[in-house]
Design a protein around this motif. Sequence first.
Motif: not given
Length: 368
Positions: A120-125, A127
């Motif tokens: 989750t923290d690797k996906i840009k808001d 995106a």
Amino acid sequence: MPLLPNEVKTEHISSGAVTTPKIADGAITTPKLGAKVVTTEKIANQAVSAWKIGESQVTTSRIKDAAVTEAKIVNEAVTTKKLAALSVTEEKIKTGAVTGAKIASGAVGANQLAADSVKTDKIKDGAVTTPKIAVGAVAANQLATDSVTNEKIKNGTITQAKLAFTPPSVARPITPPLVSSELGAGSVETSKILDGAVTGAKIAGSSVTSTKIATNAVTTAKIANGAITAEKLAAGITGGDRFVFGTLLTGFTSAEVLYLTNISADIPYTAFDLSPWVPATAKAVILQLGIFNQAFANGRAFFRVRTNTDQRDALGVGLVPGASSQVVNQGIVPLVVGTPSIEYTLESVGGPWNATLTLYITVVGYIV
């Protein structure tokens, strides 16, 4: 007599006479050496120094396998061009050496990602757009409470099956009536249609097919006078057979199907195929025979037709001199189903005639 200097020639020196002590130091110069006379064993160890090796004389074939060690390679001498394809393997890359700047744009494909590596923290808001979501991937448990609002529901997508049942004892709020665009396909069931609400104007043209008409629904009053023609009656529907009027074939300008002119002698029984005019299911045929007197002076002529199955006369017409210029007869000729053919003949009685006649056969209709 002794030889004078410079008079000693090669032929004056015996073989083996010039020994090493006879050769002065430094007397054997390069021009004195024959081609390829300096072999490996003639060269002292360590005698070939770097100065003795010409430029570019040490080629790949001169270098022994594994002779070029790490110490022999100048720092930074191994450039990208010196690396063979696929020679830099995983174990040759130092841990942490491949930084973001070293990775080409678009080089990390799906198969380069380890399982569960995209968190989750690797996906840009923002995106994850609609094209990124697979069809059917958003299940009910992925939807947050109250996330499906009224504007998220497409008009006409809520069918009868999607409506929860509300017991009659529970009061329902009064809502505006649904319009056609808000009804899903097939959502209006029979129980929802008020008796008498479907008028003639609501029924589309040609939409009432045979399957829509109930058994015995078409009564006498529903049939227009004259609407039932002979073609609409099945064979034997009234306890008998059905008569069908004959039709002319394309290209025929008269009713005759057999037309013979200038007949001046008897004709033996001759088969005549009726299949172009009569179907194979015909049980009988109604024929009209005719004799036309072209120049008939004496004698009598008889034109006969019979079936070729029982060999009995079925129809005939005769002509006598002066009686009439044309005699016509009409009658039913029985047929065997599947073989619609007859036999016809013209014969003289009471002496041969001395004139010519014309014969014709017309199919009036047939019985099935």
